[in-house]
Enzyme design. Structure first.
Site, PDB file in Angstrom:
ATOM      1  N   HIS A  62       0.827  -1.213   0.000  1.00 40.82           N
ATOM      2  CA  HIS A  62       0.000   0.000   0.000  1.00 40.82           C
ATOM      3  C   HIS A  62       0.865   1.268   0.000  1.00 40.82           C
ATOM      4  O   HIS A  62       0.709   2.143  -0.863  1.00 40.82           O
ATOM      5  CB  HIS A  62      -0.895  -0.039   1.252  1.00 40.82           C
ATOM      6  CG  HIS A  62      -1.823   1.125   1.388  1.00 40.82           C
ATOM      7  ND1 HIS A  62      -3.163   1.049   1.112  1.00 40.82           N
ATOM      8  CD2 HIS A  62      -1.606   2.409   1.800  1.00 40.82           C
ATOM      9  CE1 HIS A  62      -3.736   2.221   1.316  1.00 40.82           C
ATOM     10  NE2 HIS A  62      -2.813   3.064   1.751  1.00 40.82           N
ATOM     11  N   GLU A  63       1.780   1.341   0.951  1.00 41.91           N
ATOM     12  CA  GLU A  63       2.595   2.562   1.076  1.00 41.91           C
ATOM     13  C   GLU A  63       3.556   2.736  -0.090  1.00 41.91           C
ATOM     14  O   GLU A  63       3.844   3.866  -0.502  1.00 41.91           O
ATOM     15  CB  GLU A  63       3.349   2.563   2.403  1.00 41.91           C
ATOM     16  CG  GLU A  63       2.457   2.603   3.639  1.00 41.91           C
ATOM     17  CD  GLU A  63       1.492   3.782   3.652  1.00 41.91           C
ATOM     18  OE1 GLU A  63       1.797   4.820   3.023  1.00 41.91           O
ATOM     19  OE2 GLU A  63       0.430   3.659   4.283  1.00 41.91           O
TER      20      GLU A  63
ATOM     21  N   HIS B 173       3.801   6.663  -6.733  1.00 39.57           N
ATOM     22  CA  HIS B 173       3.014   7.784  -7.240  1.00 39.57           C
ATOM     23  C   HIS B 173       3.800   9.088  -7.054  1.00 39.57           C
ATOM     24  O   HIS B 173       3.896   9.916  -7.978  1.00 39.57           O
ATOM     25  CB  HIS B 173       1.683   7.834  -6.491  1.00 39.57           C
ATOM     26  CG  HIS B 173       0.619   8.630  -7.170  1.00 39.57           C
ATOM     27  ND1 HIS B 173      -0.680   8.702  -6.711  1.00 39.57           N
ATOM     28  CD2 HIS B 173       0.633   9.418  -8.278  1.00 39.57           C
ATOM     29  CE1 HIS B 173      -1.395   9.481  -7.505  1.00 39.57           C
ATOM     30  NE2 HIS B 173      -0.610   9.937  -8.461  1.00 39.57           N
TER      31      HIS B 173
ATOM     32  N   HIS C 201       1.892   4.535  -2.844  1.00 41.40           N
ATOM     33  CA  HIS C 201       1.988   5.986  -2.652  1.00 41.40           C
ATOM     34  C   HIS C 201       3.374   6.497  -3.055  1.00 41.40           C
ATOM     35  O   HIS C 201       3.510   7.537  -3.707  1.00 41.40           O
ATOM     36  CB  HIS C 201       1.763   6.343  -1.179  1.00 41.40           C
ATOM     37  CG  HIS C 201       0.354   6.189  -0.711  1.00 41.40           C
ATOM     38  ND1 HIS C 201      -0.719   6.712  -1.393  1.00 41.40           N
ATOM     39  CD2 HIS C 201      -0.159   5.593   0.406  1.00 41.40           C
ATOM     40  CE1 HIS C 201      -1.839   6.451  -0.725  1.00 41.40           C
ATOM     41  NE2 HIS C 201      -1.527   5.769   0.370  1.00 41.40           N
TER      42      HIS C 201
END
Length: 595
Positions: A388-389, A395, A392
């Site tokens: 998940h992280e 991105h 980020h």
């Protein structure tokens, strides 16, 4: 599972390299001084911008000081999050915050000034000065705020109140991260030890129900004890949101929060309505849970335990990282090669240590690189948090490398898409690699629980925020009793009659840091729904979707969030993405029920 009693025990390779921002405190101090000087200079432009050249000079200097300030603040913040008890680090962060208040005050004249110009004059300035083309889109975007901008004097006062307005959030953060001490739990040797957040995430999934209940009671104990103090900070935060929204002439605090992303309130309201219309599969899964656990009563502390026991859960960080890279291979070699390099470059602070900020996050520092905070526990939940992280982080990496500074920072609205696509690709990879029926059941259970936490729970939180802000807007009181009544009602509605209501449940609102970032949590749900749609097409090898998704990651804030998503084929102005996600949840529950 590795545990550390101090940060010194953690291997260097599993800690941030904050030297990548500043090689020394002296270098940080030098930029603090530079920002102070530049801030004073920016203030001198008040009343002195009369042509394209002076406008361009002001904007260019403003962007430069913004770049330096972001580095200064990030360095201080990351120092605090390593150990929230460190008073020296707290002092750095306080200085950075004060610097931010000074900077906002010095530049508060600009928006009222810009909005005092007519469009013809602004276009004339842009024609005069070629360098203003870089700022053109941003300048005209500011015109959207015209009716919400105050006079120059009022804007300056409001900017000076910035630190005071953020006090409730800061106070709660200090209580939650530094001061709160949880109750005692019994370790494997029969000894009483103080519960930590990391221990709680493990114990609440323990197959021994007595350990789950003990951990649950110990975890909630300080929140119940501090319920009135926490209610005071939350009420102040909500009232601040409402007051600022009124001052700026927004119809509501909700619409103020949605304005910058150009998201109509119907998107928020439809998310809640659509979720509640499709709540039956969630209640059905609770029934399955009660049956599989063989319980006469289902309590909140029973809602996280895996329904399939005896499956290996321990996954060391090295293995977790390698697994993540394989799972994300459908995104292409460019993506995975870059992501692979992040680990050895020490972009990640891996381990839980005393005083470290709880949870996990990514902070992209423009001109440097992403910094990812984890509290890795060598289990499957930590594997999903890692994926998940790092979504980020990628991105941030792509947007910062592709976009100029002015459009490099992506909106929070789209942030959860990148992180959740990674999680969906990971669960599909794990399921496809696994032939053992019991392990597949375990993974499917985990995905259902993740679905529940990311969509249903966040929508419940979003409705709590909406209801509490509406009360404040009507001038109704906000206190512990009001918060608890609202939270209890929503918990019962979303979880159904199958879950027995323990007294601690109604205090759930007191432990949610995101409530101090108004109307943020709904984005987890919209992001999850968008990710379900995208991941399905990526897994099918749809080259157009893969290309458009990678382009989306590189887009920063070059367009409004809803428009960026539409370019990937996701339209959140319709209920379809939410309905599709909830339909898939129902199918997952039915599949699990047949296993």
């Amino acid at each position: 599972m590795i545990t550390y009693t101090s940060r010194n025990e953690v291997p260097e390779g599993e800690k941030w390299r904050l030297e990548d921002i500043y090689h020394s405190l002296e270098a940080w101090e030098a930029d603090v001084d530079t920002i102070g000087q530049m801030t004073d200079r920016l203030k001198t432009y008040d009343g002195k911008i009369h042509d394209g050249a002076s406008l361009h000079t002001y904007l260019s200097e403003g962007e430069q000081v913004s770049y330096l300030f972001n580095k200064v603040y990030a360095y201080a913040m990351l120092q605090v999050d390593i150990d929230t008890r460190d008073t020296s680090a707290q002092s750095l962060q306080d200085r950075a915050k004060q610097l931010g208040v000074k900077l906002n005050a010095a530049t508060s004249f600009f928006m009222p000034f810009l909005l005092s110009l007519d469009e013809v004059t602004l276009k004339k300035y842009i024609e005069e000065e070629q360098g203003l083309k870089y700022f053109e889109k941003n300048l005209f975007e500011i015109y959207r705020y015209k009716e919400h901008v105050l006079s120059k004097e009022k804007e300056e006062v409001l900017s000076q109140l910035g630190e005071a307005l953020s006090a409730p959030s800061h106070t709660y953060g200090m209580m939650n991260n530094a001061d709160i001490k949880f109750g005692d739990v019994t370790n494997d040797d029969g000894e009483k030890v103080e519960l930590t957040r990391g221990m709680y995430s493990t114990l609440i999934e323990h197959e021994d129900r007595s350990k789950r209940e003990e951990a649950y009671k110990a975890y909630y104990k300080p929140y119940v004890q501090l319920k009135n103090s926490i209610a005071s900070t939350l009420a102040a935060s909500i009232k601040n949101n409402v007051t600022v929204a009124r001052l700026r002439k927004y119809p509501s605090a909700l619409e103020k929060s949605l304005f910058s992303d150009f998201v109509p309130k119907e998107v928020y309201e439809n998310l809640i309505a659509t979720t509640k219309e499709n709540i039956a599969p969630l209640h059905r899964f609770s029934e399955i849970r009660k049956e599989r656990l063989g319980l006469e009563e289902l309590h909140q502390y029973d809602l996280s335990v895996p329904l399939v026991q005896g499956v290996k859960q321990e996954i060391c960080f090295e293995e977790a990282y390698a697994t993540m890279l394989k799972a994300l291979s459908p995104l292409g070699e460019e993506y995975t090669k870059i992501l692979e390099s992040f680990k050895d470059a020490r972009y990640i602070d891996v381990r839980e240590t005393p005083g470290k900020r709880s949870g996990a996050y990514n902070l992209g520092v423009y001109g440097v690189h992403p910094f990812v905070l984890l509290n890795h526990r060598d289990d499957i939940s930590s594997l999903f948090t890692l994926a998940h992280e790092m979504g980020h982080a990628m991105h941030s990496h792509f947007s910062h490398k592709t976009q100029p500074q002015i459009t490099a920072k992506y909106s929070i609205f789209v942030a959860e898409v990148a992180s959740t696509v990674n999680e969906v690709l990971l669960i599909h990879y794990l399921l496809n690699q696994e032939n053992d029926t019991k392990t597949r059941q375990y993974l499917l259970n985990h995905f259902i629980d993740k679905f529940k936490g990311t969509l249903f729970t966040q929508v419940m939180f979003a409705e709590f925020e909406m209801k509490t802000h509406e009360k404040a807007e009507k001038g109704e009181p906000l206190n512990e009793k009001v918060f608890s009544e609202i939270y209890e009602g929503l918990f019962r509605e979303y979880n159904g009659d199958i879950v027995v209501f323990d007294d601690e449940v109604k205090y759930g609102w007191s432990r949610i840091p995101h409530f101090y970032r108004p109307f943020y949590v709904y984005k987890y749900a919209t992001g999850f729904a968008s990710a379900i749609h995208l991941a399905d097409r990526i897994l099918k090898g749809d080259k157009e979707t893969i290309a458009s998704y990678l382009e989306f990651l590189k887009s920063g804030s070059s367009d409004y969030p809803l428009e960026l998503l539409k370019k990937t084929g996701v339209d959140l102005t319709t209920p379809e993405p939410i309905q599709n996600a909830l339909k898939q949840f129902g199918e997952l529950v039915e599949e699990f029920s047949r296993m």
